[in-house]
Design a protein around this motif. Structure first.
Motif, PDB file in Angstrom:
ATOM      1  N   CYS A  72       0.818  -1.207   0.000  1.00 46.54           N
ATOM      2  CA  CYS A  72       0.000   0.000   0.000  1.00 46.54           C
ATOM      3  C   CYS A  72       0.856   1.264   0.000  1.00 46.54           C
ATOM      4  CB  CYS A  72      -0.922   0.004   1.219  1.00 46.54           C
ATOM      5  SG  CYS A  72      -2.279  -1.190   1.097  1.00 46.54           S
ATOM      6  N   ASP A  73       2.082   1.125   0.483  1.00 45.35           N
ATOM      7  CA  ASP A  73       2.959   2.297   0.509  1.00 45.35           C
ATOM      8  C   ASP A  73       3.482   2.651  -0.882  1.00 45.35           C
ATOM      9  OD1 ASP A  73       2.634   2.354   3.238  1.00 45.35           O
ATOM     10  OD2 ASP A  73       4.416   1.125   3.628  1.00 45.35           O
ATOM     11  N   GLN A  74       3.349   1.721  -1.812  1.00 42.23           N
ATOM     12  CA  GLN A  74       3.949   1.907  -3.131  1.00 42.23           C
ATOM     13  C   GLN A  74       2.944   2.213  -4.232  1.00 42.23           C
ATOM     14  OE1 GLN A  74       6.263  -1.632  -3.880  1.00 42.23           O
ATOM     15  NE2 GLN A  74       7.073  -1.679  -1.785  1.00 42.23           N
ATOM     16  N   ASP A  75       1.661   1.955  -3.958  1.00 43.72           N
ATOM     17  CA  ASP A  75       0.669   2.075  -5.035  1.00 43.72           C
ATOM     18  C   ASP A  75      -0.607   2.710  -4.474  1.00 43.72           C
ATOM     19  OD1 ASP A  75      -1.205   1.757  -7.052  1.00 43.72           O
ATOM     20  OD2 ASP A  75      -0.397  -0.180  -7.693  1.00 43.72           O
ATOM     21  N   GLN A  76      -0.864   3.965  -4.853  1.00 41.92           N
ATOM     22  CA  GLN A  76      -2.043   4.661  -4.337  1.00 41.92           C
ATOM     23  C   GLN A  76      -3.333   4.008  -4.801  1.00 41.92           C
ATOM     24  OE1 GLN A  76      -2.007   7.147  -2.090  1.00 41.92           O
ATOM     25  NE2 GLN A  76      -4.236   6.825  -2.022  1.00 41.92           N
ATOM     26  N   ALA A  77      -3.334   3.483  -6.034  1.00 49.97           N
ATOM     27  CA  ALA A  77      -4.532   2.804  -6.540  1.00 49.97           C
ATOM     28  C   ALA A  77      -4.859   1.585  -5.682  1.00 49.97           C
ATOM     29  CB  ALA A  77      -4.318   2.392  -7.991  1.00 49.97           C
ATOM     30  N   PHE A  78      -3.785   0.889  -5.276  1.00 48.45           N
ATOM     31  CA  PHE A  78      -3.991  -0.281  -4.409  1.00 48.45           C
ATOM     32  C   PHE A  78      -4.537   0.145  -3.049  1.00 48.45           C
ATOM     33  CE2 PHE A  78      -2.577  -3.609  -1.481  1.00 48.45           C
ATOM     34  CZ  PHE A  78      -3.067  -4.747  -2.117  1.00 48.45           C
ATOM     35  N   VAL A  79      -3.997   1.249  -2.542  1.00 45.81           N
ATOM     36  CA  VAL A  79      -4.485   1.785  -1.261  1.00 45.81           C
ATOM     37  C   VAL A  79      -5.967   2.118  -1.352  1.00 45.81           C
ATOM     38  CG1 VAL A  79      -4.328   3.710   0.368  1.00 45.81           C
ATOM     39  CG2 VAL A  79      -2.244   2.689  -0.568  1.00 45.81           C
ATOM     40  N   ASP A  80      -6.353   2.792  -2.425  1.00 52.18           N
ATOM     41  CA  ASP A  80      -7.763   3.167  -2.607  1.00 52.18           C
ATOM     42  C   ASP A  80      -8.650   1.926  -2.682  1.00 52.18           C
ATOM     43  OD1 ASP A  80      -6.927   5.762  -2.623  1.00 52.18           O
ATOM     44  OD2 ASP A  80      -6.960   5.961  -4.826  1.00 52.18           O
ATOM     45  N   SER A  81      -8.179   0.922  -3.412  1.00 49.49           N
ATOM     46  CA  SER A  81      -8.968  -0.310  -3.558  1.00 49.49           C
ATOM     47  C   SER A  81      -9.125  -1.019  -2.213  1.00 49.49           C
ATOM     48  CB  SER A  81      -8.300  -1.252  -4.570  1.00 49.49           C
ATOM     49  OG  SER A  81      -8.265  -0.679  -5.859  1.00 49.49           O
ATOM     50  N   MET A  82      -8.029  -1.124  -1.450  1.00 55.34           N
ATOM     51  CA  MET A  82      -8.080  -1.813  -0.157  1.00 55.34           C
ATOM     52  C   MET A  82      -8.898  -1.022   0.864  1.00 55.34           C
ATOM     53  SD  MET A  82      -6.679  -4.677  -0.609  1.00 55.34           S
ATOM     54  CE  MET A  82      -7.423  -4.534  -2.266  1.00 55.34           C
ATOM     55  N   THR A  83      -8.832   0.292   0.769  1.00 56.93           N
ATOM     56  CA  THR A  83      -9.643   1.116   1.678  1.00 56.93           C
ATOM     57  C   THR A  83     -11.130   0.901   1.402  1.00 56.93           C
ATOM     58  OG1 THR A  83      -7.901   2.796   1.813  1.00 56.93           O
ATOM     59  CG2 THR A  83     -10.133   3.467   2.436  1.00 56.93           C
ATOM     60  N   ALA A  84     -11.480   0.861   0.127  1.00 56.01           N
ATOM     61  CA  ALA A  84     -12.880   0.621  -0.245  1.00 56.01           C
ATOM     62  C   ALA A  84     -13.320  -0.768   0.207  1.00 56.01           C
ATOM     63  CB  ALA A  84     -13.048   0.763  -1.753  1.00 56.01           C
ATOM     64  N   LEU A  85     -12.417  -1.745   0.032  1.00 57.08           N
ATOM     65  CA  LEU A  85     -12.736  -3.112   0.466  1.00 57.08           C
ATOM     66  C   LEU A  85     -12.917  -3.177   1.977  1.00 57.08           C
ATOM     67  CD1 LEU A  85     -13.013  -6.160  -0.118  1.00 57.08           C
ATOM     68  CD2 LEU A  85     -10.524  -6.333   0.166  1.00 57.08           C
ATOM     69  N   ASP A  86     -12.025  -2.527   2.705  1.00 60.19           N
ATOM     70  CA  ASP A  86     -12.103  -2.539   4.173  1.00 60.19           C
ATOM     71  C   ASP A  86     -13.398  -1.890   4.642  1.00 60.19           C
ATOM     72  OD1 ASP A  86     -10.713  -3.022   6.788  1.00 60.19           O
ATOM     73  OD2 ASP A  86     -10.962  -0.840   6.928  1.00 60.19           O
ATOM     74  N   THR A  87     -13.767  -0.776   4.003  1.00 59.81           N
ATOM     75  CA  THR A  87     -15.023  -0.100   4.367  1.00 59.81           C
ATOM     76  C   THR A  87     -16.219  -1.006   4.109  1.00 59.81           C
ATOM     77  OG1 THR A  87     -14.083   2.070   3.850  1.00 59.81           O
ATOM     78  CG2 THR A  87     -16.482   1.898   3.910  1.00 59.81           C
ATOM     79  N   ALA A  88     -16.208  -1.688   2.982  1.00 55.83           N
ATOM     80  CA  ALA A  88     -17.310  -2.587   2.636  1.00 55.83           C
ATOM     81  C   ALA A  88     -17.401  -3.754   3.605  1.00 55.83           C
ATOM     82  CB  ALA A  88     -17.130  -3.096   1.204  1.00 55.83           C
ATOM     83  N   MET A  89     -16.245  -4.327   3.980  1.00 59.20           N
ATOM     84  CA  MET A  89     -16.239  -5.467   4.902  1.00 59.20           C
ATOM     85  C   MET A  89     -16.719  -5.067   6.299  1.00 59.20           C
ATOM     86  SD  MET A  89     -15.417  -8.086   3.111  1.00 59.20           S
ATOM     87  CE  MET A  89     -16.410  -7.238   1.841  1.00 59.20           C
TER      88      MET A  89
END
Length: 228
Positions: A72-89
């Motif tokens: 997540c420190d290297q890819d902002q798109a990945f951070v955004d995707s994981m944040t959205a996933l975490d919020t959904a979960m």
């Protein structure tokens, strides 16, 4: 409840017709099966809700682990995707918790209350069986005196036996009639009792049941079956 035969003298006079005994055993057998099915359903519902919560908790952990991954420190798109996933979960976990709480109130708790009626029923059947055995014993005793020569002492004992028999016979007839009347009513009432629970279960599954809400049918029906 297992039927335990008593070793007593059997009266010659048939005091309970075979039809009545057959009807009684049929109705009681239906209630025994209902008791087993209710307990099994209660157990399965608890397992289902526990598994549901465990699944959503595991999903939250997975999303949190992914979010904390060094990638997540290297890819902002990945951070955004994981944040959205975490919020959904987390939303799913919150919904599951609310759903399980509602199922507990509208399905699992009523199932437990319903199961609580059966011990009293089984005890009433045991009392009826004991009364029947006492009735047979005293009826057999009275018949023995009736067969003896009608001497003074025999007549006195016959009178005493009949006097002893009368309240026992009346007690059995009351218990027998009450159970024959109530067992079919209780069995047929199961639909009215469980229907609101299953309706609430469907509403909880689709997210339209508000937390803390009880179907109105419960309040009246619990009193009807003597649960509260």
């Amino acid at each position: 409840m297992s039927w335990i035969p008593f070793k007593i003298g059997q009266p010659k006079k048939q005091i309970v017709s075979k039809t009545v005994e057959r009807d009684f055993e049929r109705e009681y057998d239906k209630l025994q099966k209902l008791e087993d099915q209710t307990k099994k359903l209660h157990k399965d519902m608890k397992k289902s809700t526990e598994a549901d919560l465990a699944m959503s908790k595991a999903a939250v952990k997975i999303s949190a682990d992914l979010l904390s991954n060094p990638l997540c420190d290297q890819d902002q798109a990945f951070v955004d995707s994981m944040t959205a996933l975490d919020t959904a979960m987390r939303r799913m976990d919150s919904f599951n918790q609310e759903k399980v709480n509602q199922i507990q109130k509208t399905v699992i708790d009523p199932l437990k209350k319903y199961s609580g009626v059966f011990p009293s029923l089984n005890m009433a059947v045991k009392r009826r069986e004991q009364a029947l055995q006492d009735y047979k014993r005293l009826q057999s005793k009275a018949e023995k005196y009736e067969e003896k020569d009608k001497t003074g002492p025999v007549m006195v004992k016959l009178h005493q036996a009949r006097e002893e028999l009368r309240p026992v016979r009346d007690d059995f007839e009351v218990k027998n009639k009450q159970l024959l009347d109530e067992m079919p009513k209780f069995y047929h009432s199961r639909i009215d009792y469980f229907q609101p629970s299953f309706e609430a279960l469907i509403r909880a599954q689709i997210g339209r049941e508000k937390q803390g809400h009880y179907p109105l049918k419960y309040r009246g029906f619990w009193g009807f079956v003597g649960v509260v």
